[in-house]
Design a protein around this motif. Structure first.
Motif, PDB file in Angstrom:
ATOM      1  N   ARG A 330       0.854  -1.193   0.000  1.00  0.00           N
ATOM      2  CA  ARG A 330       0.000   0.000   0.000  1.00  0.00           C
ATOM      3  C   ARG A 330       0.887   1.239   0.000  1.00  0.00           C
ATOM      4  O   ARG A 330       2.066   1.191   0.379  1.00  0.00           O
ATOM      5  CB  ARG A 330      -0.936   0.010   1.209  1.00  0.00           C
ATOM      6  CG  ARG A 330      -0.220   0.022   2.540  1.00  0.00           C
ATOM      7  CD  ARG A 330      -1.131  -0.467   3.659  1.00  0.00           C
ATOM      8  NE  ARG A 330      -0.537  -0.300   4.987  1.00  0.00           N
ATOM      9  CZ  ARG A 330       0.328  -1.145   5.532  1.00  0.00           C
ATOM     10  NH1 ARG A 330       0.740  -2.197   4.853  1.00  0.00           N
ATOM     11  NH2 ARG A 330       0.796  -0.922   6.740  1.00  0.00           N
ATOM     12  N   GLU A 343      -3.839   6.803   2.496  1.00  0.00           N
ATOM     13  CA  GLU A 343      -3.422   5.419   2.319  1.00  0.00           C
ATOM     14  C   GLU A 343      -4.150   4.847   1.105  1.00  0.00           C
ATOM     15  O   GLU A 343      -5.359   5.040   0.956  1.00  0.00           O
ATOM     16  CB  GLU A 343      -3.729   4.591   3.562  1.00  0.00           C
ATOM     17  CG  GLU A 343      -3.287   3.146   3.451  1.00  0.00           C
ATOM     18  CD  GLU A 343      -3.419   2.390   4.767  1.00  0.00           C
ATOM     19  OE1 GLU A 343      -3.552   1.155   4.726  1.00  0.00           O
ATOM     20  OE2 GLU A 343      -3.373   3.046   5.845  1.00  0.00           O
ATOM     21  N   PRO A 345      -4.413   1.223  -1.284  1.00  0.00           N
ATOM     22  CA  PRO A 345      -4.004  -0.169  -1.519  1.00  0.00           C
ATOM     23  C   PRO A 345      -3.406  -0.341  -2.910  1.00  0.00           C
ATOM     24  O   PRO A 345      -3.757   0.374  -3.851  1.00  0.00           O
ATOM     25  CB  PRO A 345      -5.316  -0.949  -1.364  1.00  0.00           C
ATOM     26  CG  PRO A 345      -6.385   0.060  -1.668  1.00  0.00           C
ATOM     27  CD  PRO A 345      -5.873   1.382  -1.190  1.00  0.00           C
TER      28      PRO A 345
END
Length: 462
Positions: A330, A343, A345
């Motif tokens: 990530r 954040e 993925p």
């Protein structure tokens, strides 16, 4: 008793007449002079044999060197025009009217269209690396001898000899300009403490050398503006925040340096961003932020000073950092204060995040207006500079790519994919035979030429 200056000049035999005696009248005078001359010649020869003058050969160029014109339309195909060995350039060096290659101890300026040699700068030292900065070609040479203590990891030598070359002529130093206010010429040569295997990262104003224990930064006259880490002959250890850490990947942007630190007394990686120059000398870093990020095996991909996360209005920006971490894969985005603010993925191939850091402590990226193009090891991902989120992906890539004729070119296993840089829409595909190799390909472009660095070889396409 006689004091100083009381010698009686009448004591002893009468001196010879000054008018009769010549300077070398006596045999012993001649013999003494011969010995002195021989010693002087021997000493001069020894200095010359060990000097940079003897070790350097420079062939400059004085003919016309126009920068090649950009293509008016995108070419329907690209074929190989020329190639040259260049193991010292991790990516193609295109600067001014020249393409610059580095091999052994030779830095060569070439005609971008034909590859013909225009100038050559040679030393009897091996090159560490070559790059471009400040419209100059910057070459760093390796030197084995040093005065570092026995326990220093650079005791075996380092990349200490730095030279700046004019890309048009190959002359050392920056040419004087009509409005130049310098009182002395820029000789284009300095010493450095960079480690073996270093990369040179240019942020538009400063060059930073990468390393596992020491990072150094220079301004355009090659004067050091900052050093970070285990400084040779450290006089005041309190000036460096942490001297026992090892460094992972490094990134730079607009006067700031970011680095992943791995410190023995900390349980996870640390992300530090500091200024490329400081108010209290070059040996006292000014940290912008330094935070433990809670994971191991991280890699700093890039910094962006166009980050709009948390902006108060549309004109406000801050500098953000983007780091890739494993398990699961990530992207983590950090703001100027080192706080995580994003954040994302990722879907990566198993070999994209190996345990070891990339060569030269730098991730393969290409920066263009509005985006950073990151090569993961199996694909190229475009990241927005505004928030560092993924925009689009090219599968089966072998490098980050380059802009050419308003298109984004991304190298893939069997050729080059042509894309719209804004949305990643594929506009075409150009076949290129690289023998099925999946080794890293870095790219650049100048005029009508597209350049590929394939391992130790630079290949020019047109």
């Amino acid at each position: 008793m006689r004091g100083y200056g009381d010698e009686d000049v009448l004591d002893g035999p009468e001196p010879e007449s000054a008018g009769e005696r010549t300077r070398f009248r006596r045999r012993r005078d001649v013999a003494t002079a011969a010995v002195i001359a021989a010693v002087a010649v021997a000493a001069g020869l020894l200095v010359w044999q060990s000097s940079d003058v003897r070790a350097t050969t420079s062939t400059t160029y004085s003919g016309p060197a126009p920068s090649p014109a950009l293509p008016t339309t995108f070419p329907p195909s690209l074929g190989e025009s020329w190639r040259a060995n260049s193991p010292a350039t991790p990516e193609p060096v295109t600067v001014g009217p020249a393409v610059v290659t580095g091999d052994g101890g030779d830095v060569v300026g070439r005609d971008p269209i034909t590859g013909e040699e225009r100038w050559r700068y040679s030393r009897d030292l091996p090159l560490c690396t070559v790059t471009s900065a400040w419209s100059l070609s910057i070459a760093v040479y390796e030197k084995k001898s040093d005065l570092l203590p026995a326990g220093d990891p650079r005791r075996a030598g380092g990349c200490s000899e730095v030279t700046a070359l004019d890309p048009a002529t190959g002359q050392r130093g920056k040419p004087a300009q009509p409005d130049d206010q310098r009182t002395r010429p820029d000789l284009g040569q300095r010493n450095s403490d960079a480690e073996l295997g270093t990369r040179l990262l240019f942020d538009g104003n400063y060059v930073t050398t990468t390393g596992s224990r020491l990072l150094t930064t220079w301004r355009s006259d090659l004067v050091q503006t900052m050093e970070y880490g285990r400084v040779p002959a450290l006089q005041n250890p309190d000036k460096q925040p942490r001297t026992d850490c090892e460094y992972g990947t490094v990134a730079v942007d607009e006067g700031r340096v970011g680095v992943i630190e791995r410190c023995p007394d900390e349980q996870a990686d640390r992300l530090t961003v500091y200024r490329a120059t400081g108010n209290d000398g070059s040996d006292k870093p000014e940290e912008v932020s330094s935070k433990i990020i809670g994971t191991h095996g991280s890699r700093l991909i890039a910094l962006s000073d166009e980050c709009k996360i948390g902006a108060e209005d549309e004109n406000s920006t801050q500098q953000c950092s983007v780091v890739v971490v494993p398990n699961p894969a990530r992207l983590l985005v950090f703001d100027e204060e080192g706080e995580q603010v994003g954040e994302h993925p990722l879907s990566l191939s198993p070999g994209d995040l190996p345990d070891e850091d990339p060569p030269g402590h730098a991730v393969a990226t290409y920066e263009a207006p509005g985006a950073i193009y990151w090569f993961t090891g199996s694909r190229t991902i475009a990241l927005s500079k505004a928030d560092l989120r993924p925009l689009w992906t090219v599968e089966n890539a072998v490098g980050p790519g380059t802009l050419f004729a308003n298109r984004m070119l991304v190298p893939v296993v069997d050729g080059i994919v042509v894309l719209n840089p804004v949305d990643g829409e594929v506009r075409g595909r150009i076949p290129v035979d690289r023998g099925g190799s999946r080794e890293l390909v870095t790219m650049s472009a100048t005029g009508p030429m597209v350049l590929e660095q394939r391992g130790d070889v630079l290949v020019a396409l047109r």
